[in-house]
Design a protein around this motif. Structure first.
Motif, short mmCIF file in Angstrom:
data_model
loop_
_atom_site.label_atom_id
_atom_site.label_comp_id
_atom_site.label_asym_id
_atom_site.label_seq_id
_atom_site.Cartn_x
_atom_site.Cartn_y
_atom_site.Cartn_z
N ILE A 88 -1.73 -6.19 -4.39
CA ILE A 88 -0.54 -5.56 -4.91
C ILE A 88 -0.59 -4.11 -5.42
N GLN A 89 0.11 -3.19 -5.05
CA GLN A 89 0.08 -1.94 -5.53
C GLN A 89 1.59 -1.67 -6.65
N ARG A 90 1.43 -0.45 -7.32
CA ARG A 90 2.44 -0.42 -8.29
C ARG A 90 3.86 -0.51 -7.79
N ASP A 92 5.35 -2.85 -5.95
CA ASP A 92 5.49 -3.83 -4.88
C ASP A 92 6.23 -5.30 -5.66
N THR A 93 6.99 -5.76 -4.54
CA THR A 93 7.84 -6.90 -4.94
C THR A 93 7.40 -7.86 -3.98
N GLU A 127 1.66 -8.20 -10.56
CA GLU A 127 0.89 -7.33 -11.57
C GLU A 127 0.30 -6.28 -10.49
N GLU A 128 -0.07 -5.06 -10.70
CA GLU A 128 -1.05 -4.10 -9.87
C GLU A 128 -2.19 -4.96 -9.89
N GLY A 129 -2.88 -4.61 -8.82
CA GLY A 129 -4.30 -5.14 -8.36
C GLY A 129 -4.33 -6.62 -8.34
N GLN A 130 -3.49 -7.32 -8.25
CA GLN A 130 -3.14 -8.68 -8.06
C GLN A 130 -3.20 -8.94 -6.57
#
Length: 135
Positions: A88-90, A92-93, A127-130
């Motif tokens: 996941i990037q900043r 993203d949904t 969350e970012e990086g998930q």
């Protein structure tokens, strides 16, 4: 053995007759050849027997393959399945991920539900990086 001496001043030394030593001496070249042959035979025998022992004890791995294995343990173990993942990037949904990775004409809402189920998510927040596993 009887030896006769004379009063003459000769440098001749008495010697044994040839008949007493006939057949008793070996030629030194034959002796050396025999010793070399015996030595070579001993060395080769040692090398070949050592090689045979190493081969006998080393084996080819077939003995370990023939050991019995419980069939139940093989059938009941979970199989490793390689699944696609997405990081996941900043911004993203779940909706964005679902619309990008869904198959053909699959419904996006049902794909979001699958994403939540596989990844044990209770909310739609990410969350970012998930890392999410894709169904």
């Amino acid at each position: 053995m009887y030896m006769a001496y004379s009063n003459t001043n000769s440098t001749h030394t008495p010697h044994r007759s040839a008949s007493t030593s006939k057949g008793m001496t070996f030629n030194s070249s034959y002796t050396k050849a025999i010793v070399r042959f015996v030595l070579l035979a001993v060395i080769l025998g040692t090398v070949f027997s050592f090689g045979a022992m190493v081969q006998a004890y080393a084996g080819d791995g077939a003995a370990t393959a023939k050991t019995p294995v419980s069939v139940n343990s093989i059938n009941s173990s979970p199989k490793a399945v390689v699944q696609d993942q997405v990081v996941i990037q900043r911004g993203d949904t779940l909706w964005d991920v679902a619309s990008t990775h869904k198959k053909g004409n699959e419904n996006i809402r049902s794909y979001v539900d699958k994403l939540k189920t596989i990844n044990h998510l209770t909310t739609s927040s990410l969350e970012e990086g998930q890392v999410l596993l894709l169904p």
